[in-house]
Scaffold this active site. Sequence first.
Site, PDB file in Angstrom:
ATOM      1  N   CYS A   2       0.852  -1.174   0.000  1.00  0.00           N
ATOM      2  CA  CYS A   2       0.000   0.000   0.000  1.00  0.00           C
ATOM      3  C   CYS A   2       0.893   1.230   0.000  1.00  0.00           C
ATOM      4  O   CYS A   2       2.095   1.123   0.221  1.00  0.00           O
ATOM      5  CB  CYS A   2      -0.869  -0.002   1.247  1.00  0.00           C
ATOM      6  SG  CYS A   2      -1.744  -1.554   1.476  1.00  0.00           S
ATOM      7  N   ARG A  28       1.442   1.588  -5.997  1.00  0.00           N
ATOM      8  CA  ARG A  28       1.705   0.599  -4.954  1.00  0.00           C
ATOM      9  C   ARG A  28       0.446  -0.141  -4.533  1.00  0.00           C
ATOM     10  O   ARG A  28       0.505  -1.087  -3.738  1.00  0.00           O
ATOM     11  CB  ARG A  28       2.308   1.260  -3.714  1.00  0.00           C
ATOM     12  CG  ARG A  28       3.378   2.231  -4.037  1.00  0.00           C
ATOM     13  CD  ARG A  28       4.667   2.046  -3.405  1.00  0.00           C
ATOM     14  NE  ARG A  28       4.836   0.995  -2.469  1.00  0.00           N
ATOM     15  CZ  ARG A  28       6.026   0.521  -2.162  1.00  0.00           C
ATOM     16  NH1 ARG A  28       7.087   0.987  -2.766  1.00  0.00           N
ATOM     17  NH2 ARG A  28       6.153  -0.417  -1.270  1.00  0.00           N
ATOM     18  N   TRP A  76      -3.884  -1.921  -1.332  1.00  0.00           N
ATOM     19  CA  TRP A  76      -3.932  -3.190  -2.066  1.00  0.00           C
ATOM     20  C   TRP A  76      -4.409  -4.207  -1.036  1.00  0.00           C
ATOM     21  O   TRP A  76      -3.690  -4.528  -0.094  1.00  0.00           O
ATOM     22  CB  TRP A  76      -2.552  -3.559  -2.594  1.00  0.00           C
ATOM     23  CG  TRP A  76      -2.547  -4.747  -3.500  1.00  0.00           C
ATOM     24  CD1 TRP A  76      -2.750  -4.745  -4.843  1.00  0.00           C
ATOM     25  CD2 TRP A  76      -2.289  -6.108  -3.137  1.00  0.00           C
ATOM     26  NE1 TRP A  76      -2.646  -6.027  -5.337  1.00  0.00           N
ATOM     27  CE2 TRP A  76      -2.368  -6.886  -4.301  1.00  0.00           C
ATOM     28  CE3 TRP A  76      -2.016  -6.764  -1.931  1.00  0.00           C
ATOM     29  CZ2 TRP A  76      -2.181  -8.264  -4.314  1.00  0.00           C
ATOM     30  CZ3 TRP A  76      -1.838  -8.140  -1.935  1.00  0.00           C
ATOM     31  CH2 TRP A  76      -1.918  -8.869  -3.122  1.00  0.00           C
ATOM     32  N   ASN A 102       0.750  -0.242   6.214  1.00  0.00           N
ATOM     33  CA  ASN A 102       1.173  -1.118   5.125  1.00  0.00           C
ATOM     34  C   ASN A 102       1.860  -2.316   5.767  1.00  0.00           C
ATOM     35  O   ASN A 102       2.724  -2.132   6.615  1.00  0.00           O
ATOM     36  CB  ASN A 102       2.163  -0.364   4.217  1.00  0.00           C
ATOM     37  CG  ASN A 102       2.741  -1.246   3.136  1.00  0.00           C
ATOM     38  OD1 ASN A 102       2.135  -2.260   2.751  1.00  0.00           O
ATOM     39  ND2 ASN A 102       3.911  -0.875   2.631  1.00  0.00           N
ATOM     40  N   GLY A 103       1.472  -3.532   5.397  1.00  0.00           N
ATOM     41  CA  GLY A 103       2.105  -4.719   5.984  1.00  0.00           C
ATOM     42  C   GLY A 103       1.054  -5.679   6.516  1.00  0.00           C
ATOM     43  O   GLY A 103      -0.112  -5.628   6.117  1.00  0.00           O
ATOM     44  N   GLU A 489       8.913 -14.100 -20.133  1.00  0.00           N
ATOM     45  CA  GLU A 489       8.678 -12.688 -19.814  1.00  0.00           C
ATOM     46  C   GLU A 489       7.664 -12.072 -20.790  1.00  0.00           C
ATOM     47  O   GLU A 489       6.804 -11.291 -20.387  1.00  0.00           O
ATOM     48  CB  GLU A 489      10.021 -11.931 -19.834  1.00  0.00           C
ATOM     49  CG  GLU A 489       9.938 -10.432 -19.675  1.00  0.00           C
ATOM     50  CD  GLU A 489       9.337  -9.942 -18.364  1.00  0.00           C
ATOM     51  OE1 GLU A 489       8.962 -10.767 -17.512  1.00  0.00           O
ATOM     52  OE2 GLU A 489       9.191  -8.720 -18.206  1.00  0.00           O
ATOM     53  N   LYS A 493       4.255 -10.400 -19.487  1.00  0.00           N
ATOM     54  CA  LYS A 493       3.881  -9.007 -19.774  1.00  0.00           C
ATOM     55  C   LYS A 493       2.482  -8.956 -20.359  1.00  0.00           C
ATOM     56  O   LYS A 493       1.662  -8.146 -19.962  1.00  0.00           O
ATOM     57  CB  LYS A 493       4.854  -8.363 -20.779  1.00  0.00           C
ATOM     58  CG  LYS A 493       6.187  -7.906 -20.280  1.00  0.00           C
ATOM     59  CD  LYS A 493       6.192  -6.759 -19.315  1.00  0.00           C
ATOM     60  CE  LYS A 493       5.978  -7.225 -17.914  1.00  0.00           C
ATOM     61  NZ  LYS A 493       7.069  -7.622 -17.122  1.00  0.00           N
ATOM     62  N   GLU A 496      -0.276  -9.903 -17.792  1.00  0.00           N
ATOM     63  CA  GLU A 496      -0.419  -8.890 -16.738  1.00  0.00           C
ATOM     64  C   GLU A 496      -1.240  -7.689 -17.180  1.00  0.00           C
ATOM     65  O   GLU A 496      -2.076  -7.200 -16.430  1.00  0.00           O
ATOM     66  CB  GLU A 496       0.966  -8.340 -16.355  1.00  0.00           C
ATOM     67  CG  GLU A 496       1.709  -9.135 -15.349  1.00  0.00           C
ATOM     68  CD  GLU A 496       3.041  -8.465 -15.034  1.00  0.00           C
ATOM     69  OE1 GLU A 496       3.278  -8.247 -13.845  1.00  0.00           O
ATOM     70  OE2 GLU A 496       3.825  -8.142 -15.946  1.00  0.00           O
ATOM     71  N   HIS A 512       5.673 -31.669 -26.842  1.00  0.00           N
ATOM     72  CA  HIS A 512       5.320 -32.549 -25.728  1.00  0.00           C
ATOM     73  C   HIS A 512       4.018 -32.125 -25.050  1.00  0.00           C
ATOM     74  O   HIS A 512       3.810 -32.402 -23.871  1.00  0.00           O
ATOM     75  CB  HIS A 512       6.463 -32.594 -24.708  1.00  0.00           C
ATOM     76  CG  HIS A 512       7.736 -33.115 -25.297  1.00  0.00           C
ATOM     77  ND1 HIS A 512       7.901 -34.433 -25.664  1.00  0.00           N
ATOM     78  CD2 HIS A 512       8.888 -32.486 -25.638  1.00  0.00           C
ATOM     79  CE1 HIS A 512       9.109 -34.594 -26.182  1.00  0.00           C
ATOM     80  NE2 HIS A 512       9.726 -33.437 -26.186  1.00  0.00           N
ATOM     81  N   LYS A 609       2.687  -2.844  -7.486  1.00  0.00           N
ATOM     82  CA  LYS A 609       4.143  -2.858  -7.554  1.00  0.00           C
ATOM     83  C   LYS A 609       4.643  -3.254  -6.180  1.00  0.00           C
ATOM     84  O   LYS A 609       4.098  -2.801  -5.183  1.00  0.00           O
ATOM     85  CB  LYS A 609       4.594  -1.428  -7.890  1.00  0.00           C
ATOM     86  CG  LYS A 609       6.008  -1.316  -8.385  1.00  0.00           C
ATOM     87  CD  LYS A 609       6.059  -1.570  -9.853  1.00  0.00           C
ATOM     88  CE  LYS A 609       7.465  -1.529 -10.381  1.00  0.00           C
ATOM     89  NZ  LYS A 609       7.580  -2.263 -11.638  1.00  0.00           N
TER      90      LYS A 609
HETATM   91  C1  F6R Z   1       6.109  -8.284 -13.519  1.00  0.00           C
HETATM   92  C2  F6R Z   1       6.422  -7.793 -12.206  1.00  0.00           C
HETATM   93  C3  F6R Z   1       6.545  -8.761 -11.088  1.00  0.00           C
HETATM   94  C4  F6R Z   1       7.835  -8.485 -10.322  1.00  0.00           C
HETATM   95  C5  F6R Z   1       7.925  -9.383  -9.086  1.00  0.00           C
HETATM   96  C6  F6R Z   1       9.215  -9.171  -8.334  1.00  0.00           C
HETATM   97  O1  F6R Z   1       5.956  -7.272 -14.444  1.00  0.00           O
HETATM   98  O2  F6R Z   1       6.599  -6.613 -12.012  1.00  0.00           O
HETATM   99  O3  F6R Z   1       6.488 -10.066 -11.545  1.00  0.00           O
HETATM  100  O4  F6R Z   1       8.906  -8.720 -11.179  1.00  0.00           O
HETATM  101  O5  F6R Z   1       6.845  -9.105  -8.247  1.00  0.00           O
HETATM  102  O6  F6R Z   1       9.340  -7.848  -7.913  1.00  0.00           O
HETATM  103  P1  F6R Z   1      10.735  -7.273  -7.470  1.00  0.00           P
HETATM  104  O7  F6R Z   1      11.616  -7.250  -8.665  1.00  0.00           O
HETATM  105  O8  F6R Z   1      10.430  -5.900  -6.954  1.00  0.00           O
HETATM  106  O9  F6R Z   1      11.269  -8.187  -6.407  1.00  0.00           O
END
Ligand code: F6R
Length: 614
Positions: A2, A28, A76, A102-103, A489, A493, A496, A512, A609
């Site tokens: 958060c 966040r 969040w 937050n936590g 990846e 992307k 997501e 397979h 994030k």
């Molecule tokens: C994908 C993404 C997440 C982060 C993951 C790790 O776009 O952003 O999969 O890569 O949550 O986050 P960090 O790098 O902050 O440990």
Amino acid sequence: MCGIVGAVLSEGAVLEGLLDGLRALEYRGYDSAGVAVGIEGGVSIRRQAGRLESLEQALADGALDGARIGIGHTRWATHGPPTEINAHPHTDAGGRVALVHNGIIENYLELREELCEEGVEFVSDTDTEVLAQLVGRYLGRGGDLAAAVRATLARVRGYYAIAALAIDGDGDTLVCARQGPPLCLGIVAGGAHLASDPLALVRHTREVVFLEDGDVAVLRPGSCEVTDGSGGAVERPAVLLEIDAEQAGRGSYPHFMLKEIHEQPDVLARTAFDRIDEVGGEVRFVEEGWEVERLRAIERVQLLACGTARYACQVAAFQLEGLAGVPAEVDYASEFRYRSPCLSPDTLALAISQSGETADTLAALRLARELGARAGAICNVPESTLVREADCFLMTCAGPEIGVASTKAFVSQIVTSYLLAVAVGRARGTLDPERVRGLLADLRLLRPRLAQLLSRETQERIAAIAERHHDVKGFLFLGRGIHYPVALEGALKLKEISYMHAEGYPAGEMKHGPIALIEPGMTTVVIANKGPLAEKVRSNLEQVRARGGQVICVGSDPGSLALADETIEVPQATPWLAPVLSVAPLQLLAYEIALRRGCDIDKPRNLAKSVTVE
Ligand code: F6R
């Protein structure tokens, strides 16, 4: 996950500043938001489910405009759905205390039961409300807010960043505390600000104080007193932030994600070029703990991360094995922490993380250290918990990454792990200076190639491809070798930010099982570069085409490009760095598809994030 802000001013009003701070932190967490201010001798609260705009509308009546003290939160959800009732700030039963958090409070159920037995009635499903009720209980009438917060935290198990305000007694005082998630303070003439992320402070000051675990800070206009859990004063020097308000903004780009994709050539240069000595054939890290003897002593590397950073770990494993001849293993941090891994002191446990606050990654690295390994980190946030806890670290220089979908951080991680692999190879004698000179020259060449790839022309080409593929049944991403993590990846992307089903597979594994998915209306993205595996990838591509699947080929192999329905040609690069080039079109493809599907690109649903919870 958060965002928290707070401010107390001797003159003027806090509300607009709190909302500005929340806008900077919305990445966040963004399922609900709220503010509490002290006004007219009481605490007034406004909260709304949904995005910050709903809160802004709820505040448009101007009733809270005159307040000089306040806290704010963007959420969040962890405990309870994202409703107005569960949104922060929470209050005690008497409505005198307001608190944001937050936590996670691990023992909140037992504390809640205890308070219920005393007759306290809870209104929300959150663990946070327990904190607000306890602070209210310890505050008494006219009590000391900092003492009440300390008494509350002494009862709590878990990790948190909190900020509280109370009316009566300490009417113009904010109290905040940290155990785990970050919290920082900015003190200016006639004001004091707090936030869970310095991005929310840069508009007030670039001199920031970072709280340490166990700190409790008392903020008054123009002053701040930091204490430990028992009230003893502690010194926390101010740090000058490297970021400024402009870096924290979106500039002329419609989305942070697009801005961050286009920043990648500069990120590469910032991360790499000050660390390379092409004439001497050396990599030089300014960070401590990477001296030649240390590098030579590394016999094995255990890479740990989550999400995109884990795919960077997979690339790093190729680089470390291929260039330095060091065995490297990769695990999901969330899996590693619950198994019984065998590590030894000559193992470098290397966590990769953009935020440095990912709960699973932190726990995995702590476990690796307990089991005897040296704990290293590659991280983008200098003040993060990961950097503070690691025995040695290398910073990536991606700058603030605000788009929830990680892009430029991934590129900076791959570049950093390349430098590390070269340095380890050089220290162990696997690479001689001549070879290192060549490898560093390859790195130099990468920047103009990446910049060329990110041209308007490529973006228009990818936009046209997205136009034709944004409503297909699903996507399969295939890659081999070092491009397999890039395929993963690319799929991540896309899912997501566009919510389309997408899977990444090693191209050779397709027959397979996943080949059963191939039919008209299913799109396969194949990463196909020149090199020893080119022919094999080409035959995988043909297998897809033979079954009526549509193929988008991304790469430098002319044979594969000639066979595909859609092509995105990528300049050639040394194989150890080629993922930097092959991932960029996949990032743009995800972006352009999400745009056409009307998705909220910078704030995808259910995500946030920095995942600071398990
Ligand atoms: C994908 C993404 C997440 C982060 C993951 C790790 O776009 O952003 O999969 O890569 O949550 O986050 P960090 O790098 O902050 O440990």
